[in-house]
Write an enzyme that holds these catalytic residues in place. Structure first.
Site, short mmCIF file in Angstrom:
data_model
loop_
_atom_site.label_atom_id
_atom_site.label_comp_id
_atom_site.label_asym_id
_atom_site.label_seq_id
_atom_site.Cartn_x
_atom_site.Cartn_y
_atom_site.Cartn_z
N TYR A 1 48.89 67.00 48.66
CA TYR A 1 48.90 67.84 49.87
C TYR A 1 50.26 67.80 50.57
O TYR A 1 50.83 68.83 50.93
CB TYR A 1 47.79 67.36 50.80
CG TYR A 1 47.78 67.99 52.17
CD1 TYR A 1 47.19 69.23 52.37
CD2 TYR A 1 48.35 67.35 53.28
CE1 TYR A 1 47.18 69.83 53.63
CE2 TYR A 1 48.33 67.93 54.53
CZ TYR A 1 47.75 69.17 54.71
OH TYR A 1 47.73 69.74 55.96
N SER B 1 53.15 71.02 58.02
CA SER B 1 52.54 69.81 58.59
C SER B 1 53.59 68.74 58.84
O SER B 1 54.63 68.70 58.18
CB SER B 1 51.50 69.26 57.61
OG SER B 1 51.05 67.99 58.04
P1 NAD Z 1 40.25 74.16 58.69
O1 NAD Z 1 39.39 73.51 57.69
O2 NAD Z 1 39.64 74.68 59.91
O3 NAD Z 1 41.07 75.35 58.02
C1 NAD Z 1 41.43 75.38 56.67
C2 NAD Z 1 40.90 76.68 56.11
O4 NAD Z 1 41.43 76.87 54.80
C3 NAD Z 1 39.40 76.73 55.96
O5 NAD Z 1 38.76 77.20 57.11
C4 NAD Z 1 39.22 77.67 54.78
O6 NAD Z 1 38.83 78.95 55.24
C5 NAD Z 1 40.61 77.79 54.18
N1 NAD Z 1 40.56 77.55 52.72
C6 NAD Z 1 40.57 76.37 52.07
N2 NAD Z 1 40.45 76.59 50.74
C7 NAD Z 1 40.38 77.94 50.57
C8 NAD Z 1 40.26 78.79 49.45
N3 NAD Z 1 40.19 78.31 48.20
N4 NAD Z 1 40.20 80.12 49.66
C9 NAD Z 1 40.24 80.64 50.92
N5 NAD Z 1 40.37 79.87 52.02
C10 NAD Z 1 40.45 78.54 51.83
O7 NAD Z 1 41.39 73.09 59.03
P2 NAD Z 1 42.78 73.22 59.83
O8 NAD Z 1 43.17 71.82 60.08
O9 NAD Z 1 42.70 74.16 60.94
O10 NAD Z 1 43.76 73.77 58.72
C11 NAD Z 1 44.59 74.90 58.91
C12 NAD Z 1 45.99 74.60 58.39
O11 NAD Z 1 46.57 73.58 59.19
C13 NAD Z 1 46.02 74.09 56.96
O12 NAD Z 1 47.10 74.70 56.27
C14 NAD Z 1 46.30 72.61 57.13
O13 NAD Z 1 46.98 72.08 56.01
C15 NAD Z 1 47.19 72.64 58.36
N6 NAD Z 1 47.34 71.37 59.07
C16 NAD Z 1 46.28 70.77 59.66
C17 NAD Z 1 46.46 69.57 60.31
C18 NAD Z 1 45.32 68.86 61.00
O14 NAD Z 1 45.50 67.72 61.41
N7 NAD Z 1 44.16 69.46 61.12
C19 NAD Z 1 47.72 68.98 60.37
C20 NAD Z 1 48.79 69.63 59.76
C21 NAD Z 1 48.59 70.83 59.11
#
Ligand code: NAD
Ligand code: MG
Length: 312
Positions: free
Chosen positions: A217, A204
């Site tokens: 985080y 991130s």
């Molecule tokens: P999202 O909620 O769609 O995806 C996160 C997923 O993590 C969930 O769908 C869930 O299935 C999984 N998860 C969480 N806890 C879990 C557990 N205990 N066991 C199994 N699965 C689990 O959100 P997203 O934003 O698409 O996140 C995907 C990645 O992107 C993450 O690593 C997040 O940190 C990263 N990210 C997101 C952003 C943003 O702005 N959305 C920015 C930077 C990084």
């Protein structure tokens, strides 16, 4: 296709141009101002307001991952779902992991993958469980008939105003999902990955710009970058490439499940140089590039996809 398409798409997403159309990145997607909203963790794409673009109508494949087999954690929603859809459009079969509460989103992604003529293997389970991390890999290999792409993408993000208000349980779970599961799944996958295989971790922008409310985080995301660089060196001689993608603010269920303080949601992503939040499908080409042999000399790299925020 439109008849079967999901509650996760809205009319605007049906009319998007694809990612290969010449267009202004500032206006490819509108500036969104999400209403204050709350969903219990882990949240559903199905309930997101406004809907996010996972690429169902906008990602065009060009045969770049023909016959590949990919395991994607968190592949039910957000960035992971966009990666699953893009990989399928590029010719790959996918196994996706998610939490049992996320069945509706997972089944929607499966439908889209199958409409591409590819296989989707659904593997629900909790990544805080070490034994599950190991059986997940075995089950993905069994379901796909092998494995050559691993995307460690699942993540937990809960904002806390101060360190004193950060519950120990949250601290432990955030590290378990974001860091320990990545170590364990990668370790289990190494038995199966042949030369040419790729591992892609989701880090991130907060690895470099840690907001004061995301102490736990943001530090996991710095660890993910670091793991990517050490493992990149360790596995290069074996012909396995490890890289990372660092998203900026992307509109996904992570945000309205206390990933951000609620009052921050209406201006989500507006402070980027591009002036808007990113959509999940805008991340997909970075993962496709790092997964495919065209990036053969790219190792230990973090590809930033963040609307223009400067990174080290
Ligand atoms: P999202 O909620 O769609 O995806 C996160 C997923 O993590 C969930 O769908 C869930 O299935 C999984 N998860 C969480 N806890 C879990 C557990 N205990 N066991 C199994 N699965 C689990 O959100 P997203 O934003 O698409 O996140 C995907 C990645 O992107 C993450 O690593 C997040 O940190 C990263 N990210 C997101 C952003 C943003 O702005 N959305 C920015 C930077 C990084
Ligand atoms: Mg989800």
């Amino acid at each position: 296709m439109a008849d079967q398409s999901s509650a996760n798409a809205d009319d605007a997403n049906r009319e998007r141009t694809d990612q290969l159309t010449f267009q202004d990145p500032a206006t490819r997607y509108p500036v969104i101002s999400p209403p204050e909203q709350d969903q219990p963790e882990p949240g559903l794409d199905e309930k997101l307001q406004p809907k996010a673009d996972r690429g169902e109508f906008s990602y065009r494949g060009t045969g770049r991952l023909e016959g590949r087999k990919a395991l994607i954690t968190g592949g039910d929603s957000g960035i992971g779902s966009a990666v699953a859809i893009a990989f399928a459009r590029e010719g790959a079969d996918v196994a996706i992991n998610y939490l049992p509460q996320e069945e509706p989103d997972a089944h929607d992604v499966k439908r889209i993958v199958e409409e591409c003529g590819r296989t989707a293997v659904l593997l629900p389970g909790d990544l805080t469980d070490k034994a599950f991390c190991e059986s997940l890999v075995t089950d993905a290999v069994a379901g796909l008939g092998g494995l050559d792409i691993l995307v460690n993408n699942a993540g937990k993000q809960i904002a806390a105003k101060s360190l004193e208000e950060l519950p120990d349980e949250q601290l432990v779970e955030t590290y378990a999902v974001n860091v320990l599961a990545m170590f364990r799944i990668t370790k289990a996958a190494l038995r199966h990955l042949q030369p040419g295989s790729t591992i892609i971790n989701t880090t991130s922008i907060v690895a470099y710009m840690p907001p004061e409310v995301l102490v736990d985080y943001a530090s996991t995301k710095a660890a993910i970058n670091n793991f990517t660089k050490s493992m990149g060196q360790q596995l290069a001689p074996k012909g396995i490439r490890v890289n990372a993608v660092a998203p900026g603010p992307i509109w996904t269920p992570l945000q309205p499940t206390d990933g951000q303080p609620k009052e921050e949601l209406p201006k989500f992503g507006q402070s980027t140089p591009l002036g808007r939040a990113g959509q999940p499908t805008e991340l997909a080409p970075a993962y496709v590039f790092l997964a495919s042999p065209e990036s053969s000399y790219v190792i230990g790299e973090t590809l930033n996809v963040n609307g223009g925020m400067p990174t080290p």
